[in-house]
Structure formats: structure tokens, C-alpha cells
Design a protein around this motif. Structure first.
Motif, PDB file in Angstrom:
ATOM      1  N   THR A   1       5.856  23.599 -17.599  1.00 22.47           N
ATOM      2  CA  THR A   1       4.434  23.269 -17.448  1.00 22.47           C
ATOM      3  C   THR A   1       3.644  24.506 -17.045  1.00 22.47           C
ATOM      4  N   PHE A   2       4.338  25.458 -16.418  1.00 23.04           N
ATOM      5  CA  PHE A   2       3.701  26.678 -15.919  1.00 23.04           C
ATOM      6  C   PHE A   2       3.575  27.748 -17.003  1.00 23.04           C
TER       7      PHE A   2
ATOM      8  N   PRO B   1       2.423  30.362 -19.326  1.00 27.81           N
ATOM      9  CA  PRO B   1       1.064  30.887 -19.133  1.00 27.81           C
ATOM     10  C   PRO B   1       0.238  31.130 -20.402  1.00 27.81           C
TER      11      PRO B   1
ATOM     12  N   PRO C   1      -2.764  30.221 -23.264  1.00 25.91           N
ATOM     13  CA  PRO C   1      -4.005  29.425 -23.322  1.00 25.91           C
ATOM     14  C   PRO C   1      -3.760  28.043 -23.938  1.00 25.91           C
TER      15      PRO C   1
ATOM     16  N   ASN D   1      -1.107  26.231 -23.803  1.00 28.91           N
ATOM     17  CA  ASN D   1      -0.461  25.348 -22.825  1.00 28.91           C
ATOM     18  C   ASN D   1      -1.420  24.944 -21.707  1.00 28.91           C
ATOM     19  N   LYS D   2      -2.250  25.888 -21.276  1.00 28.63           N
ATOM     20  CA  LYS D   2      -3.187  25.550 -20.197  1.00 28.63           C
ATOM     21  C   LYS D   2      -4.113  24.425 -20.630  1.00 28.63           C
ATOM     22  N   LYS D   3      -4.553  24.492 -21.876  1.00 28.60           N
ATOM     23  CA  LYS D   3      -5.427  23.446 -22.420  1.00 28.60           C
ATOM     24  C   LYS D   3      -4.660  22.115 -22.501  1.00 28.60           C
TER      25      LYS D   3
ATOM     26  N   ALA E   1      -4.096  20.682 -18.944  1.00 32.84           N
ATOM     27  CA  ALA E   1      -5.341  20.184 -18.342  1.00 32.84           C
ATOM     28  C   ALA E   1      -5.741  18.845 -18.968  1.00 32.84           C
TER      29      ALA E   1
ATOM     30  N   ARG F   1       2.099  15.399 -14.350  1.00 33.66           N
ATOM     31  CA  ARG F   1       2.428  16.709 -14.895  1.00 33.66           C
ATOM     32  C   ARG F   1       3.264  16.533 -16.173  1.00 33.66           C
TER      33      ARG F   1
ATOM     34  N   TRP G   1       7.068  25.169  -9.217  1.00 29.49           N
ATOM     35  CA  TRP G   1       6.957  25.386 -10.667  1.00 29.49           C
ATOM     36  C   TRP G   1       8.202  26.102 -11.185  1.00 29.49           C
TER      37      TRP G   1
END
Ligand code: VNL
Length: 390
Positions: free
Chosen positions: A278-279, A281, A283, A285-287, A290, A300, A373
Motif C-alpha cells: 500500500t506504501f 510510492p 502517483p 498507487n497514491k491515487k 486515496a 487500507r 507499512w
């Protein structure tokens, strides 16, 4: 005369409505999603369902002029149920795709149905290497245990781990993890002191961990399916194994992001290898994280969610490409060879094996902003399933 006209009109109306119905049916694209929503693997079902619904919310439910319909069925991860549900979905509902498959025995039970009905089966969770060989209609978006295990067996001996006890769930993926970790670890000069197997259903890890404590290896290598990691971690801590100098290593199933944050400090420093954190890094994955958390009360997403999300992507793109024409074979053809950026990193559906090719990351559990994490510290790029002979 009047009566006849009435009957004719009624018949005409019936024909019109059934014709209309057939037309409506034609314009529906059905995905039969079978998951464990109850029982020991329920967290896997919950993660994949949430991810599939997120994918549809983000990409709409009309693709190539067809209305995409998700039909969710709960098999409780009982393979006889998976088989019966798949049969009903293929024969009665005439689904265009079968998908899901929380555990290996479920996927293997459905494989002959996929073959006979020529229905593509998108395996989103189960991870025994041989699954893709059980039917030419299987495409996999999860991972394989050989794929996840080998990198750790390269890392361990270079990092002070010379003796290992392996502890795996006693079925397909566990046996794959045990074999592929061991073979590579031996090749690299390591020694596997003992190989322990625990039952899949309701395992009691205590007697096994006691044995490991007595054997006192440098590390304990663990594979247990998603959802079982917290119990292993808890008993590992309670028996003071970490304090006795035994490291815990494994595939990322044991530090499953669905449970990791509640595992406590005993998990700190645990090194695993896996295809998704989940960590991660990026973009993309961050989207993904979220929007998944926003839609699911902050849950999560774990590697199961990503297998489901990417599985939907593979289905949607294949439908776009074929326009829904040509039946199961055309759809399958359009699934093969897809290459795209997943929340886990770049992935590729190998057209020959129908299995997923992906990066495997080495990760260490760290605390950041008060949360635990799996933090990636190394990557092995474009790993094919080492279990494939061809
Ligand atoms: C399997 C493999 C299941 C890995 C898992 O969790 C897992 C399987 C439910 O192939 O049965 O983490």
C-alpha cells in the motif's frame, strides 16, 4: 374479428417484448464474480469486491455500448460451492466472464467449467503456480508464490541469514513457497533446517512455533494466506521468538496490509518480498489508495484489492477491444498480452502463459507517522513465474 385482432395484438406485443428482452440481454455484459465473502478468507472477498466496485465507479458501467453487470456470489471459500456457483453463472446467467477465486482449490474447481463453456476465468487472488495450466481460459492478475519467494531467498544469505526453518500452510501456494524458497536458498549456500506445514483451516501455530524456538534458526520463513498473518505475528511475539534472535521473513502475505497496522511492534523490521505494498510510492498507487480509502471507510487496500482492480481493467480493456463480438475466445485473446501501469507498478499479461509478469519488491516493516507499512527498499524487475516450465 374483434377477438382475433386482440389475440394478434397480444401475440405481437409478446413478441415485441421478448424481442426487446433479447436485445436488452445482448447489450449486457455479465461478470460473474465469485469470492469468499464469509468464512476464514472473508477479508479477501471484501478487498476484491471493494476494488472491483471502485474500478467500475471510476470507469463507468457502459463499455463498448454494453452495460456491465457485476454478479457477486459468496462461495465461503468452499471449492464445491465455487464449482456449483460457476456452473450456474455459466449455464443459467450466461456470464461473459468468470472472475474472483479467493483460494487455489476454488480456482482449480472452476477450471474445467471455464474450459467447457469457453468462458474466460480471471483469477484475482489464488496464487499457486500451476493454476494457469488447469485451463487455457484462465488469465491471472494476482501473483504466484514462486514469483514472490525466490527474491527473498537471494536476499537472505547476503544479509546474515544462513539457517532457516520454513513454515507454510499445507496446500498449493504453501508447497510452492516452501519449494521455491528452499531450492534457491540452498543454491545460494543457505541451509533449511526443517520444513513445517500447518493446516489451512483453523491452524494453531503454537506447537509449530515452539518447535522453531527449539531449533533456533537464524530466521523463520513463513507463508500463510492473506488474513492469517496477524495470528502468526501475535504468537511469534508471545513466544519471544524475536527476543531469542530468530528473525521472521516471508512472502508479503504474512505482513498483509489489511492487518499490518494492528499487528503491533513485533512486526517492526520484518522483511518480506511481494508484488504490492500500500506504501508503494508511485502517483498511480497514491491515487488508487486515496480513492479506495475514501470509498471504503478508510480501509487500507492490500494485494488482494490490487489483483481485483487490475482484473477488472483486463476485462474492461478486452471488452473495449472486441466490442463484445466473438464470444469467450475473442475476449480471452484480447486479455492476453495486455501491458499497463498497475498501482503495484508496471505489469504484463504474458500471452503464452496467461500469467502476470511483474516487479517483486523487498520490503521492511517500518513505522511512519504512527502507522506500520511495508516499505520497499529493493526491486527485482519484470519477474516471470519461475514455476512455469515453458
Ligand atoms: C492463496 C495464495 C490465497 C495466497 C491467499 O489468501 C494468499 C491461494 C487468501 O492460492 O489459495 O494470500
Amino acid at each position: 374479428m374483434h377477438k382475433r385482432t386482440f389475440i394478434q395484438a397480444a401475440v405481437a406485443a409478446t413478441m415485441l417484448s421478448t424481442g426487446g428482452l433479447a436485445l436488452a440481454q445482448d447489450n449486457v455484459f455479465k461478470i460473474g464474480l465469485i469470492l469468499p465473502m464469509t468464512g476464514q478468507q472473508a477479508s479477501t472477498g471484501r478487498q476484491i469486491e471493494a476494488a472491483a466496485r471502485l474500478y467500475m465507479a471510476q470507469n463507468g458501467d457502459t463499455v463498448a455500448g454494453k452495460k456491465v453487470q457485476l454478479i457477486l456470489k459468496d462461495d465461503g471459500s468452499v471449492p464445491a460451492n465455487t464449482r456449483r456457483l460457476a456452473q450456474e453463472l455459466a449455464v443459467n446467467d450466461k456470464v461473459n466472464v468468470l472472475a474472483g477465486m479467493g483460494i487455489t482449490p476454488s480456482a482449480l474447481a472452476v477450471a474445467p467449467i471455464a474450459t467447457q463453456s469457453k468462458t474466460p476465468l480471471v483469477v484475482m487472488a489464488a496464487a499457486t503456480s500451476s493454476i494457469t495450466e488447469a485451463s487455457p481460459f484462465i488469465v491471472r492478475t494476482s501473483f504466484t508464490l514462486p514469483q514472490a519467494s525466490v527474491g527473498l531467498a537471494d536476499w537472505a544469505p547476503k544479509n546474515g541469514i544462513k539457517t532457516v526453518v520454513t513454515l507454510v500452510s499445507d496446500y498449493g501456494p504453501g508447497l510452492d513457497a516452501e519449494k521455491y524458497f528452499k531450492d534457491r536458498f540452498l543454491f545460494n549456500g543457505g541451509k533449511v533446517v526443517e520444513s513445517l506445514r500447518v493446516p489451512l483451516m483453523s491452524p494453531d501455530f503454537a506447537p509449530f512455533l515452539q518447535k522453531v524456538r527449539d531449533l533456533k534458526p537464524d530466521a523463520l520463513f513463513v507463508f500463510v494466506p492473506s488474513g492469517a498473518g496477524a495470528a502468526v505475528m501475535k504468537q511469534f511475539g508471545e513466544r519471544g521468538m524475536d527476543k531469542a534472535g530468530i528473525k521472521l521473513i516471508g512472502t508479503g502475505d504474512v505482513t498483509d496490509d489489511d492487518q499490518l497496522n494492528d499487528m503491533g511492534d513485533v512486526a517492526l523490521g520484518v522483511v518480506t518480498s511481494h508484488h504490492y505494498s500500500t506504501f508503494h510510492p508511485s502517483p498511480a498507487n497514491k491515487k488508487f489508495v486515496a480513492e479506495f480509502q475514501k470509498a471504503n471507510k478508510n480501509l487500507r487496500p492490500n494485494f488482494m484489492a490490487v489483483g481485483g482492480y487490475d482484473g477488472m481493467r483486463v476485462i474492461y480493456e478486452a471488452l473495449k477491444k472486441t466490442g463484445g463480438k466473438g464470444g469467450g475466445e475473442a475476449l480471452l485473446g484480447a486479455m492476453k498480452g495486455q501491458i499497463f501501469e498497475s498501482p503495484r507498478g508496471p505489469i504484463f499479461i504474458d500471452a503464452q502463459t496467461r500469467d502476470v509478469v511483474q516487479n517483486i519488491y523487498l520490503r521492511k516493516v517500518e513505522k511512519k507517522d504512527g502507522q506500520l507499512w511495508n516499505v520497499e527498499f529493493d526491486v527485482i524487475k519484470d519477474v516471470k513465474d519461475p514455476g512455469k516450465t515453458k
